[in-house]
Scaffold this active site. Sequence first.
Site, PDB file in Angstrom:
ATOM      1  CE  LYS A  37      -5.684  -8.728  -1.941  1.00 24.61           C
ATOM      2  NZ  LYS A  37      -5.662  -8.144  -0.885  1.00 24.61           N
ATOM      3  CE  LYS A  52      -4.321  -1.351   1.909  1.00 29.08           C
ATOM      4  NZ  LYS A  52      -5.461  -1.280   2.995  1.00 29.08           N
ATOM      5  CE  LYS A  58     -12.026  -2.837  -0.672  1.00 34.92           C
ATOM      6  NZ  LYS A  58     -12.837  -3.476   0.405  1.00 34.92           N
TER       7      LYS A  58
HETATM    8  P1  TYM Z   1     -10.743  -6.133   3.552  1.00 34.85           P
HETATM    9  O1  TYM Z   1     -11.839  -5.327   3.822  1.00 34.85           O
HETATM   10  O2  TYM Z   1      -9.471  -5.838   2.443  1.00 34.85           O
HETATM   11  O3  TYM Z   1     -11.318  -7.520   3.060  1.00 34.85           O
HETATM   12  C1  TYM Z   1     -12.476  -8.101   3.711  1.00 34.85           C
HETATM   13  C2  TYM Z   1     -12.339  -9.608   3.822  1.00 34.85           C
HETATM   14  O4  TYM Z   1     -12.146  -9.948   2.369  1.00 34.85           O
HETATM   15  C3  TYM Z   1     -10.883 -11.010   2.264  1.00 34.85           C
HETATM   16  N1  TYM Z   1     -10.579 -10.877   1.008  1.00 34.85           N
HETATM   17  C4  TYM Z   1     -10.221 -11.897  -0.128  1.00 34.85           C
HETATM   18  N2  TYM Z   1     -10.485 -13.305   0.244  1.00 34.85           N
HETATM   19  C5  TYM Z   1     -10.249 -14.059  -0.781  1.00 34.85           C
HETATM   20  N3  TYM Z   1      -9.935 -13.500  -2.146  1.00 34.85           N
HETATM   21  C6  TYM Z   1      -9.560 -12.379  -2.423  1.00 34.85           C
HETATM   22  N4  TYM Z   1      -9.157 -11.757  -3.625  1.00 34.85           N
HETATM   23  C7  TYM Z   1      -9.800 -11.184  -1.257  1.00 34.85           C
HETATM   24  N5  TYM Z   1      -9.732 -10.050  -0.829  1.00 34.85           N
HETATM   25  C8  TYM Z   1     -10.073  -9.776   0.230  1.00 34.85           C
HETATM   26  C9  TYM Z   1     -10.070 -10.278   3.139  1.00 34.85           C
HETATM   27  O5  TYM Z   1      -9.029 -11.512   3.723  1.00 34.85           O
HETATM   28  C10 TYM Z   1     -10.870 -10.101   4.447  1.00 34.85           C
HETATM   29  O6  TYM Z   1     -11.123 -11.272   5.331  1.00 34.85           O
HETATM   30  N6  TYM Z   1      -8.002  -5.686   7.594  1.00 34.85           N
HETATM   31  C11 TYM Z   1      -9.166  -6.332   7.292  1.00 34.85           C
HETATM   32  C12 TYM Z   1     -10.306  -5.829   7.982  1.00 34.85           C
HETATM   33  C13 TYM Z   1     -10.289  -6.123   9.290  1.00 34.85           C
HETATM   34  C14 TYM Z   1     -10.452  -7.302   9.938  1.00 34.85           C
HETATM   35  C15 TYM Z   1     -10.270  -6.594  11.366  1.00 34.85           C
HETATM   36  C16 TYM Z   1     -10.756  -8.501   9.610  1.00 34.85           C
HETATM   37  C17 TYM Z   1     -10.090  -5.014  10.391  1.00 34.85           C
HETATM   38  N7  TYM Z   1     -10.031  -5.448  11.495  1.00 34.85           N
HETATM   39  C18 TYM Z   1     -10.296  -7.830  12.558  1.00 34.85           C
HETATM   40  C19 TYM Z   1     -10.634  -9.404  10.497  1.00 34.85           C
HETATM   41  C20 TYM Z   1     -10.586  -8.943  12.197  1.00 34.85           C
HETATM   42  C21 TYM Z   1      -9.098  -5.921   5.655  1.00 34.85           C
HETATM   43  O7  TYM Z   1      -8.529  -5.003   5.402  1.00 34.85           O
HETATM   44  O8  TYM Z   1     -10.179  -6.569   5.068  1.00 34.85           O
END
Ligand code: TYM
Length: 333
Positions: A196, A114, A199
């Site tokens: 990966k 990032k 978005k």
């Molecule tokens: P975020 O918002 O980027 O993504 C949300 C969830 O989607 C999963 N994900 C994917 N899984 C499979 N293939 C992909 N291409 C893909 N892209 C995204 C992510 O692994 C995630 O589970 N830091 C986290 C949000 C967060 C969080 C937390 C999660 C904040 N606090 C506490 C769990 C527990 C995030 O940025 O997810």
Amino acid sequence: MEDKKTIFSGVQPSGALTIGNYLGAIKNWVQLQEEYDCYYCVVDMHAITVPQEPKDLRKNTLEILALYLACGLDPEKNTLFIQSHVSAHAELGWVLNTMTYMGQLNRMTQYKEKSQKSEQNLNAGLFTYPVLMAADILLYDADVVPVGEDQKQHLELARDLAERFNNRYSETFTVPEPFISEFGAKIMSLQEPGKKMSKSDEDPNAYILLLDDEATIKRKIKRAVTDSLGVVKYSDEQPGIKNLLTIYSKFTGEKIEEIERKYDGKGYGDFKEDLACIVADGLKPIREKVNYYMSNKSELEAIYAEGARKAERKAAKMLRKVYKKIGFIPKSF
Ligand code: TYM
């Protein structure tokens, strides 16, 4: 009821969600809601580590909550809430910041990626983001954290901080376990299947959004990168087809071998055409429900208000315990 294990997870409202978020995370949550005491959060405080337009952030936050509901999370069974409504997240985040080594954060691959992309806004929040994530999880005594593959390293930090705190001040936090499904935990880009699906990809053909319309979904799948081998086979030599097979299987529940058999002797055209219909049909009811909630915002409000009340009770209790252990004077007012 009481001995149910606890789950915490969240999604950032930093833009529209992709089928990666759905297949890698939210779809699994729906299956867990019966067995566990679940806290599912819209992590708006995480989202502001990259610049957000306030009106878009408001809309995206409500849209994620609407998506949780539309994907099948029942507000009676789960605690659904917005992170900034429970101030204990920021407060525990601060305490944990003072216990996190700079070296640990420097090694975070997501930060490295990032920070390379948005060099004009290298803020401290982007760097300490995994600490806030650890606070999210530890506040609720979460036993299990269902996430996609890309969050594994962040979860290791949460485990490490829980152990460090417990060793220093006595047993306080549950050390959380990641729950990463063996299959489909990393949905890949449709254009560069080595990467990966995200978005924030510059090329919109690389991802399918949960709210993409039917024509867009069909077009994107048609354009998905494949190879010249011409056989529908789940193999590392065919990363494009492997990814499409994963998506197919995740949506239909059919085993990979069954799907391979079904397309034996057929070309990519037939396979892609069917997959496009499967994804479009699978997402249609979700899109319709999201639209319903977005035009009935009072229903969303009632859900996030009740969720915050429940989350707040649990989080405040943990924070009080932490403050006491580290030597802060308890409030007497
Ligand atoms: P975020 O918002 O980027 O993504 C949300 C969830 O989607 C999963 N994900 C994917 N899984 C499979 N293939 C992909 N291409 C893909 N892209 C995204 C992510 O692994 C995630 O589970 N830091 C986290 C949000 C967060 C969080 C937390 C999660 C904040 N606090 C506490 C769990 C527990 C995030 O940025 O997810």
